[in-house]
Design a protein around this motif. Structure first.
Motif, short mmCIF file in Angstrom:
data_model
loop_
_atom_site.label_atom_id
_atom_site.label_comp_id
_atom_site.label_asym_id
_atom_site.label_seq_id
_atom_site.Cartn_x
_atom_site.Cartn_y
_atom_site.Cartn_z
N ASN A 30 0.82 -1.21 0.00
CA ASN A 30 0.00 0.00 0.00
C ASN A 30 0.86 1.26 0.00
O ASN A 30 0.54 2.22 -0.70
CB ASN A 30 -0.95 0.01 1.20
N LEU A 31 1.94 1.27 0.77
CA LEU A 31 2.81 2.44 0.84
C LEU A 31 3.55 2.70 -0.47
O LEU A 31 3.95 3.83 -0.75
CB LEU A 31 3.81 2.30 1.98
N THR A 32 3.74 1.67 -1.27
CA THR A 32 4.44 1.84 -2.55
C THR A 32 3.49 1.96 -3.73
O THR A 32 3.92 1.95 -4.87
CB THR A 32 5.42 0.66 -2.79
N GLY A 33 2.20 2.09 -3.46
CA GLY A 33 1.23 2.34 -4.51
C GLY A 33 0.54 1.12 -5.07
O GLY A 33 -0.25 1.24 -6.00
N TRP A 34 0.83 -0.05 -4.55
CA TRP A 34 0.17 -1.28 -5.00
C TRP A 34 -0.92 -1.61 -4.00
O TRP A 34 -0.63 -1.99 -2.88
CB TRP A 34 1.17 -2.42 -5.08
N GLY A 36 -3.52 -3.47 -1.75
CA GLY A 36 -3.55 -4.84 -1.28
C GLY A 36 -4.53 -5.02 -0.14
O GLY A 36 -4.91 -4.06 0.53
N ALA A 37 -4.94 -6.24 0.06
CA ALA A 37 -5.84 -6.59 1.15
C ALA A 37 -5.54 -8.03 1.56
O ALA A 37 -4.95 -8.79 0.79
CB ALA A 37 -7.29 -6.46 0.71
N VAL A 55 -3.20 -8.56 -4.21
CA VAL A 55 -2.50 -7.35 -4.63
C VAL A 55 -2.83 -7.12 -6.10
O VAL A 55 -2.90 -8.06 -6.89
CB VAL A 55 -0.97 -7.50 -4.46
N ALA A 56 -3.02 -5.85 -6.45
CA ALA A 56 -3.26 -5.49 -7.85
C ALA A 56 -2.30 -4.37 -8.23
O ALA A 56 -1.65 -3.77 -7.38
CB ALA A 56 -4.71 -5.03 -8.03
N ARG A 57 -2.25 -4.09 -9.50
CA ARG A 57 -1.36 -3.02 -9.96
C ARG A 57 -1.88 -1.67 -9.46
O ARG A 57 -3.06 -1.55 -9.06
CB ARG A 57 -1.23 -3.05 -11.46
N PRO A 58 -1.02 -0.65 -9.48
CA PRO A 58 -1.43 0.66 -8.98
C PRO A 58 -2.73 1.17 -9.60
O PRO A 58 -3.00 0.93 -10.77
CB PRO A 58 -0.25 1.57 -9.36
N TRP A 59 -3.51 1.84 -8.77
CA TRP A 59 -4.79 2.46 -9.11
C TRP A 59 -5.89 1.45 -9.41
O TRP A 59 -6.92 1.80 -9.97
CB TRP A 59 -4.64 3.44 -10.29
N ARG A 60 -5.71 0.18 -9.02
CA ARG A 60 -6.75 -0.81 -9.27
C ARG A 60 -7.29 -1.38 -7.95
O ARG A 60 -7.44 -2.57 -7.77
CB ARG A 60 -6.22 -1.94 -10.16
N GLU A 61 -7.62 -0.45 -7.05
CA GLU A 61 -8.24 -0.85 -5.79
C GLU A 61 -9.54 -1.60 -6.03
O GLU A 61 -9.92 -2.46 -5.25
CB GLU A 61 -8.52 0.39 -4.91
#
Length: 83
Positions: A30-34, A36-37, A55-61
């Motif tokens: 999360n801190l690096t922009g990826w 995750g849950a 985990v998904a790629r950045p901006w894919r919450e």
């Protein structure tokens, strides 16, 4: 002398390791922009919870949340421990 420096380095490594303990693998992503849950995936034979990290790629919450929701509904989600 050399022994004092070695003690200092070992002490520093332990201090850094101890200060990073509160960080989970999910927090690092999360801190690096990826995004995750983590959801509960089951229980071990010893009765301990087993987590599944998503985990998904950045901006894919949206993907992380959709997969987490699906896994929770299929795997039973949170279950309070027997105390």
């Amino acid at each position: 002398g050399i022994r004092d420096r070695r003690k200092s380095l070992v002490g520093s490594e332990m201090c850094i390791r101890d200060s990073l303990r509160p960080f989970s693998y999910t927090m690092t992503y999360n801190l690096t922009g990826w995004p995750g849950a983590v959801v509960r995936g089951g229980t071990s034979p010893e009765g301990l919870p087993i987590g599944v990290q998503i985990v998904a790629r950045p901006w894919r919450e949206d993907i992380v949340l959709a997969v987490a929701r699906l896994l929770e509904s299929e795997l039973g989600g949170f279950q309070a421990p027997d105390i």
